[in-house]
Design an enzyme around this catalytic site. Structure first.
Site, PDB file in Angstrom:
ATOM      1  N   ARG A   1     -60.191 -44.108 -48.589  1.00  0.00           N
ATOM      2  CA  ARG A   1     -61.276 -43.714 -47.796  1.00  0.00           C
ATOM      3  C   ARG A   1     -62.109 -42.936 -48.597  1.00  0.00           C
ATOM      4  NH1 ARG A   1     -59.448 -37.963 -44.797  1.00  0.00           N
ATOM      5  NH2 ARG A   1     -58.276 -37.129 -46.596  1.00  0.00           N
TER       6      ARG A   1
ATOM      7  N   THR B   1     -60.114 -32.527 -57.983  1.00  0.00           N
ATOM      8  CA  THR B   1     -60.138 -34.011 -57.883  1.00  0.00           C
ATOM      9  C   THR B   1     -61.311 -34.639 -58.324  1.00  0.00           C
ATOM     10  OG1 THR B   1     -58.638 -33.606 -55.997  1.00  0.00           O
ATOM     11  CG2 THR B   1     -60.074 -35.828 -56.176  1.00  0.00           C
TER      12      THR B   1
ATOM     13  N   LYS C   1     -57.476 -33.917 -61.581  1.00  0.00           N
ATOM     14  CA  LYS C   1     -56.749 -35.011 -60.863  1.00  0.00           C
ATOM     15  C   LYS C   1     -57.839 -36.228 -60.676  1.00  0.00           C
ATOM     16  CE  LYS C   1     -53.532 -35.550 -56.716  1.00  0.00           C
ATOM     17  NZ  LYS C   1     -53.066 -35.096 -55.593  1.00  0.00           N
TER      18      LYS C   1
ATOM     19  N   LYS D   1     -58.668 -39.828 -59.476  1.00  0.00           N
ATOM     20  CA  LYS D   1     -58.439 -40.894 -58.414  1.00  0.00           C
ATOM     21  C   LYS D   1     -58.457 -42.381 -58.971  1.00  0.00           C
ATOM     22  CE  LYS D   1     -57.269 -38.098 -54.934  1.00  0.00           C
ATOM     23  NZ  LYS D   1     -55.981 -38.244 -54.114  1.00  0.00           N
TER      24      LYS D   1
ATOM     25  N   ASP E   1     -53.954 -40.299 -59.747  1.00  0.00           N
ATOM     26  CA  ASP E   1     -53.404 -40.426 -58.324  1.00  0.00           C
ATOM     27  C   ASP E   1     -54.266 -41.725 -57.997  1.00  0.00           C
ATOM     28  OD1 ASP E   1     -52.634 -40.628 -55.752  1.00  0.00           O
ATOM     29  OD2 ASP E   1     -53.942 -38.698 -55.117  1.00  0.00           O
TER      30      ASP E   1
ATOM     31  N   GLU F   1     -49.564 -40.279 -59.364  1.00  0.00           N
ATOM     32  CA  GLU F   1     -49.007 -39.855 -58.270  1.00  0.00           C
ATOM     33  C   GLU F   1     -49.032 -41.155 -57.402  1.00  0.00           C
ATOM     34  OE1 GLU F   1     -50.634 -36.996 -54.775  1.00  0.00           O
ATOM     35  OE2 GLU F   1     -51.251 -36.614 -56.663  1.00  0.00           O
TER      36      GLU F   1
ATOM     37  N   ASP G   1     -45.964 -38.702 -53.272  1.00  0.00           N
ATOM     38  CA  ASP G   1     -46.663 -38.186 -52.466  1.00  0.00           C
ATOM     39  C   ASP G   1     -46.501 -38.758 -50.814  1.00  0.00           C
ATOM     40  OD1 ASP G   1     -48.627 -36.731 -50.748  1.00  0.00           O
ATOM     41  OD2 ASP G   1     -50.212 -37.473 -51.672  1.00  0.00           O
TER      42      ASP G   1
ATOM     43  N   LYS H   1     -47.065 -31.222 -48.791  1.00  0.00           N
ATOM     44  CA  LYS H   1     -48.284 -31.271 -48.119  1.00  0.00           C
ATOM     45  C   LYS H   1     -47.951 -30.563 -46.837  1.00  0.00           C
ATOM     46  CE  LYS H   1     -51.068 -34.315 -50.894  1.00  0.00           C
ATOM     47  NZ  LYS H   1     -52.020 -35.724 -50.804  1.00  0.00           N
TER      48      LYS H   1
ATOM     49  N   ASP I   1     -57.536 -27.809 -54.260  1.00  0.00           N
ATOM     50  CA  ASP I   1     -58.920 -27.861 -54.575  1.00  0.00           C
ATOM     51  C   ASP I   1     -59.847 -27.774 -53.489  1.00  0.00           C
ATOM     52  OD1 ASP I   1     -58.260 -30.274 -54.062  1.00  0.00           O
ATOM     53  OD2 ASP I   1     -59.326 -31.191 -55.713  1.00  0.00           O
TER      54      ASP I   1
END
Length: 355
Positions: free
Chosen positions: A24, A135, A160, A162, A190, A218, A243, A267, A322
């Site tokens: 997304r 991120t 991190k 993406k 990730d 991840e 995750d 999470k 974050d």
């Protein structure tokens, strides 16, 4: 100190830059805030993120779940009965994990206020500082390199990154970021379920062959494909972090037993709150599996609750909190202090907010 009122409101926070993953793109946080009131005037707060692509929840479903389903089962119960309250919240809904998490945060906020202590101390009090990553959204290689350099300039030493939206270009993205930031910055990658098992093995293998030094990968494949996760874990040297594959304690056990991942990302929005998160942490610790504490697109309200949980648990060795660093401004005063990569717990009771 009994629960007398449950209110829901909207909490909004514009993002500094758009948040982009394989799943997304988001420009502004719009979450649900829960406000619990007791008969002696105490207030506890929590937050739920409507992450429909992961938890299946929307703003509307969160509001309904909290006001119409959860509120009736907790009103009139004394906050001292925290285990009973958490059990009631868990049992009244089949899933709706973010709605449950928000209410649990507010309950734990009140519980710690009752005993006039910071929540992290009551949960275990292992440490009072944390270091989070930040991120780097998935974009073209040049933009991701620029974003990475900007993050390092802001004082972040763990990124991190993406990926997963364009598997063919993912190796180039990560290699370019490593070359730009140098060897001392920790990189976490990730994929957000964006690769097939064979793509994951190929991409990770190329990064390993190039000596890129990745701390972990991840969720490389679809959350439901534990066989594929196991395939990747067995064929790569880089640690694999589960995750989306782990929402519940039962799923944590399954991932560990199957050897589907080396690490687990906890999470609160997935677990349904602190109580189930603690169960997962206990399972992981019993099996020698290190954990990350992560967040969705959340503001300081719920990220602070996650920070309290992380500060209490030794098995949480990696921090991905974050959310406040991605927002233009905080929607609330007080709570843990977020300064760059450092999260400093405060000694005010509960979650520490100034309300």
């Amino acid at each position: 100190m009994k629960i007398t009122d449950v209110k829901v409101s909207l909490v909004e926070a514009p993002l500094i830059t758009p948040f982009k993953t394989a799943l997304r793109t988001v420009h502004s946080i719009q979450n649900v805030m829960v406000i619990l009131t007791t008969d002696d005037g105490q207030i506890g707060i929590g937050e739920a993120a409507p992450t429909h692509v992961i938890t299946g929840e929307t703003l509307g479903s969160l509001k309904y779940a909290i006001e119409e389903v959860i509120a009736p089962v907790i009103k009139g119960i004394d906050i001292a009965e925290i285990a009973v309250l958490c059990e009631r919240v868990d049992r009244c809904l089949y899933q709706n994990t973010s709605a449950k998490a928000a209410v649990e945060m507010a309950l734990y906020d009140l519980w710690a206020k009752k005993y006039q202590a910071p929540l992290y101390q009551l949960l275990g009090g292992y440490r009072n500082t944390l270091k989070t990553d930040i991120t780097i959204s998935v974009n073209d290689s040049v933009e991701m390199v620029n974003d990475s350099l900007a993050a390092v300039k802001r004082g972040f030493s763990i990124l991190k990154v993406k990926v997963g939206k364009d598997p063919i270009g993912d190796v180039e993205r990560v290699v370019n970021i490593r070359e730009a930031v140098g060897p001392d910055v920790v990189l976490r990658v990730d994929a957000n379920q964006g690769w097939t098992p064979k793509q994951a093995v190929s991409i990770i293998g190329q990064l390993e062959d190039k000596g890129v030094q990745i701390e972990l990968i991840e969720q490389p494949v679809h959350y439901s494909d534990l066989v594929g996760m196991q395939y990747v874990t067995q064929r790569t040297q880089t640690p694999i972090l589960a995750d989306e594959s782990v929402f519940s304690p039962k799923q944590a056990i399954e991932v560990i037993e199957k050897g589907a991942a080396d690490l687990i990302n906890i999470k609160l929005m997935k677990t349904g709150g602190i109580s189930k998160a603690q169960q997962i942490a206990n399972i992981a610790q019993a099996n020698g599996v290190q954990c990350m504490i992560g967040c969705m697109l959340e503001t300081k309200i719920s990220v602070s609750a996650a920070a309290h949980f992380a500060a209490a648990n030794q098995i949480v060795t990696m921090v991905d909190l974050d959310g406040p660093s991605l927002c233009v401004k905080d929607p609330i005063e007080g709570g843990p202090i977020f300064e760059g990569e450092c999260i400093q717990m405060v000694e005010r009771a509960g979650l520490g907010f100034l309300i």
